[in-house]
Structures are given as C-alpha cells and as structure tokens.
Design a protein around this motif. Structure first.
Motif, PDB file in Angstrom:
ATOM      1  N   THR A   1      -1.260  10.763   3.633  1.00 42.75           N
ATOM      2  CA  THR A   1      -2.190  11.558   3.013  1.00 42.75           C
ATOM      3  C   THR A   1      -2.368  10.572   2.218  1.00 42.75           C
ATOM      4  OG1 THR A   1      -0.194  12.752   1.716  1.00 42.75           O
ATOM      5  CG2 THR A   1      -1.120  13.757   3.773  1.00 42.75           C
ATOM      6  N   ASP A   2      -3.489  11.398   1.611  1.00 47.48           N
ATOM      7  CA  ASP A   2      -4.233  11.045   0.535  1.00 47.48           C
ATOM      8  C   ASP A   2      -3.635  12.015  -0.853  1.00 47.48           C
ATOM      9  OD1 ASP A   2      -6.126  13.120  -0.268  1.00 47.48           O
ATOM     10  OD2 ASP A   2      -7.949  11.878   0.651  1.00 47.48           O
ATOM     11  N   LEU A   3      -3.872  11.115  -1.897  1.00 45.21           N
ATOM     12  CA  LEU A   3      -3.682  11.844  -3.367  1.00 45.21           C
ATOM     13  C   LEU A   3      -4.525  13.388  -3.470  1.00 45.21           C
ATOM     14  CD1 LEU A   3      -4.360   9.215  -5.807  1.00 45.21           C
ATOM     15  CD2 LEU A   3      -1.700  10.638  -4.949  1.00 45.21           C
ATOM     16  N   ASN A   4      -5.186  13.459  -2.284  1.00 42.76           N
ATOM     17  CA  ASN A   4      -5.623  15.047  -2.491  1.00 42.76           C
ATOM     18  C   ASN A   4      -4.723  15.574  -1.138  1.00 42.76           C
ATOM     19  OD1 ASN A   4      -8.098  14.991  -4.003  1.00 42.76           O
ATOM     20  ND2 ASN A   4      -9.270  13.353  -3.011  1.00 42.76           N
TER      21      ASN A   4
ATOM     22  N   GLU B   1       1.923   8.974  -6.434  1.00 44.42           N
ATOM     23  CA  GLU B   1       2.423  10.650  -6.138  1.00 44.42           C
ATOM     24  C   GLU B   1       2.966  11.035  -6.743  1.00 44.42           C
ATOM     25  OE1 GLU B   1       2.249  14.132  -4.054  1.00 44.42           O
ATOM     26  OE2 GLU B   1       1.455  12.744  -3.404  1.00 44.42           O
ATOM     27  N   LEU B   2       3.979  10.160  -7.796  1.00 46.52           N
ATOM     28  CA  LEU B   2       5.644  10.207  -8.747  1.00 46.52           C
ATOM     29  C   LEU B   2       4.707  10.342 -10.029  1.00 46.52           C
ATOM     30  CD1 LEU B   2       8.656   7.942  -6.600  1.00 46.52           C
ATOM     31  CD2 LEU B   2       7.742  10.804  -6.623  1.00 46.52           C
TER      32      LEU B   2
ATOM     33  N   ASP C   1       1.088  -1.133   0.096  1.00 49.28           N
ATOM     34  CA  ASP C   1       0.046  -0.116   0.112  1.00 49.28           C
ATOM     35  C   ASP C   1       0.952   1.371  -0.101  1.00 49.28           C
ATOM     36  OD1 ASP C   1      -1.898  -1.532   0.109  1.00 49.28           O
ATOM     37  OD2 ASP C   1      -1.852  -1.519   2.264  1.00 49.28           O
ATOM     38  N   ASP C   2       1.731   1.183   1.095  1.00 53.18           N
ATOM     39  CA  ASP C   2       3.098   2.422   0.832  1.00 53.18           C
ATOM     40  C   ASP C   2       3.352   2.284  -0.615  1.00 53.18           C
ATOM     41  OD1 ASP C   2       2.428   3.221   3.300  1.00 53.18           O
ATOM     42  OD2 ASP C   2       3.714   2.206   4.425  1.00 53.18           O
ATOM     43  N   LEU C   3       3.955   1.400  -1.024  1.00 46.81           N
ATOM     44  CA  LEU C   3       4.802   1.602  -2.779  1.00 46.81           C
ATOM     45  C   LEU C   3       4.109   2.340  -3.662  1.00 46.81           C
ATOM     46  CD1 LEU C   3       7.458   1.104  -3.656  1.00 46.81           C
ATOM     47  CD2 LEU C   3       6.426  -2.103  -4.605  1.00 46.81           C
ATOM     48  N   LEU C   4       2.196   1.723  -2.994  1.00 49.87           N
ATOM     49  CA  LEU C   4       1.338   2.166  -4.021  1.00 49.87           C
ATOM     50  C   LEU C   4       1.312   3.917  -4.542  1.00 49.87           C
ATOM     51  CD1 LEU C   4      -0.104   1.445  -7.027  1.00 49.87           C
ATOM     52  CD2 LEU C   4      -1.993   0.952  -5.329  1.00 49.87           C
TER      53      LEU C   4
END
Length: 223
Positions: free
Chosen positions: A215-218, A124-125, A116-119
């Motif tokens: 954080t999430d993608l937002n 983000e990248l 989950d962290d890797l995804l």
C-alpha cells in the motif's frame, strides 16, 4: 511428520574437518545420501507450510561455496539450508531453515530489502510504529524470537530526524527474526512440527510488513 537422522550432522562434522575436494569426491555417495534426506525434509516443511501460507518457491541452496571474492577458499558449506519464498506481490517476507552442527536455526524477514521497500517501511514507522511494537513485544514473539534483529545505521537515515521516538526501528537496514535449535532438538521426532510452528509465529510480523509494502502511505493498494 519427518525427522532427521543423526548421520546428517555426522556428515557435516566430517565435512568441516575435511573441507577439500579430494575428501568430498571420495565421500560423494555419502553426500548424495544425506542430500536426498535433507531435500525430502525441506520439501516436507514446504508441504506443511503451504497449509498455513502460500509458498511460491522452495529454494534449496547448493553446498558449493562461491569463493571468487572470499578470503576463505574452502570449497564447501558446512551446512544444509533452504529458503521459502511467499507468493508476491501481496505476501512479503521470506522463511529460512539452516541445519548445521551446533548452529541450526530458523530465520525469516527482510534480509536485503530494496531501497524503495526500505524507504516505504521507514516512512511508515516514522508515522506510527505502534502496530509493529505490539507485535515484537507480544508474548508469542518473545517466546519464539526474543527480539527483532538486523543490521542498523549508527545514526538516522537521510531525511529522518535522529531524535524521532521510533528511530531505533527506522535506522534498521534489515528486519529479521531468528530461533536457534540444539542438535538434540534438530534430531527430535517433532522437529518439523517445531519448524513450522516457528514459521507460523512469524506471520503477524509478515502480515504487517506485507500490508505496508503493498500500500501507499494513505493505505491505498499498489496492485
């Protein structure tokens, strides 16, 4: 500031040349002496590191090897090492200190991020990697670490474009930094200071990853 005795490296050299239970048992008092000193040094680093960070736990690794699934059946490690775990969930990234004859180093980062962290990092990248690139291309980062290291896939991970401009960062499975030290540097009076300074130089990288993973993608906090 604490310094390390040459006897620690001498012991590790001898252990490498005599990596068997008989020799280890015969020299147990010597091991206990060096172990006491290295534990004191590791704790001293923790105390200094806590002045600039929040360390949740110091993990001093045992010298005994787990040989159950290894072709190498030598029973002992030929190094002393410790890990420094930052206070979760907001502070991510781990510090690592490794003392070995002609192979000592300081490391840190994300060795085995869970899926989950890797995804989350990869997503983000894929959106914007400029902040991470600014960090790894900074003069301070290059001075201490040179480059961002870590194993990577040969191609793009599933659901990511292999032609993405940030694919060099996205395909990484690990995000690591390393600084190596000579024996002379390890035995110098300012070694502890250099270790802590190296850990401090990791902070911009850790701060970025901590912001991403909390954080999430937002950009909304997960906690």
């Amino acid at each position: 500031m604490k310094s390390l005795s040459k006897s620690i490296l001498d012991y590790l050299i001898d252990l490498k040349q005599n990596n068997n239970r008989e020799w280890f048992t015969e020299n147990k008092s010597r091991f206990e002496k060096e172990q006491k000193e290295i534990k004191s040094f590791f704790n001293g680093v923790k105390n200094e590191l806590n002045k600039i960070d929040n360390i949740e736990k110091l993990q001093i690794f045992r010298i005994y090897r787990d040989v159950r699934f290894s072709k190498d059946k030598t029973p002992y490690k030929t190094h002393f090492s410790a890990g420094y775990v930052r206070q979760k969930p907001f502070l991510r990234g781990g510090y690592y200190l490794h003392i070995e004859n002609n192979a000592s180093f300081v490391g840190g980062g994300f060795w085995e991020p869970n899926k989950d962290d890797l995804l989350r990092i990869r997503k983000e990248l894929a959106i914007d990697a400029s902040e991470l690139r600014d960090i790894v291309e900074s003069a301070d980062f290059k001075k201490y670490f040179g480059i961002l290291e870590g194993e990577e896939l040969k191609t793009a991970p599933r659901d990511f474009d292999k032609n993405h401009p940030n694919i060099d960062l996205i395909r990484k499975k690990q995000y690591l930094v390393t600084r190596r030290f000579t024996n002379k540097e390890v035995l110098s009076p300012n070694f502890e200071e250099e270790v802590v300074a190296t850990f401090k130089a990791m902070r911009p990288f850790f701060n970025y990853m901590s912001d991403v993973l909390s954080t999430d993608l937002n950009g909304i906090s997960l906690y």
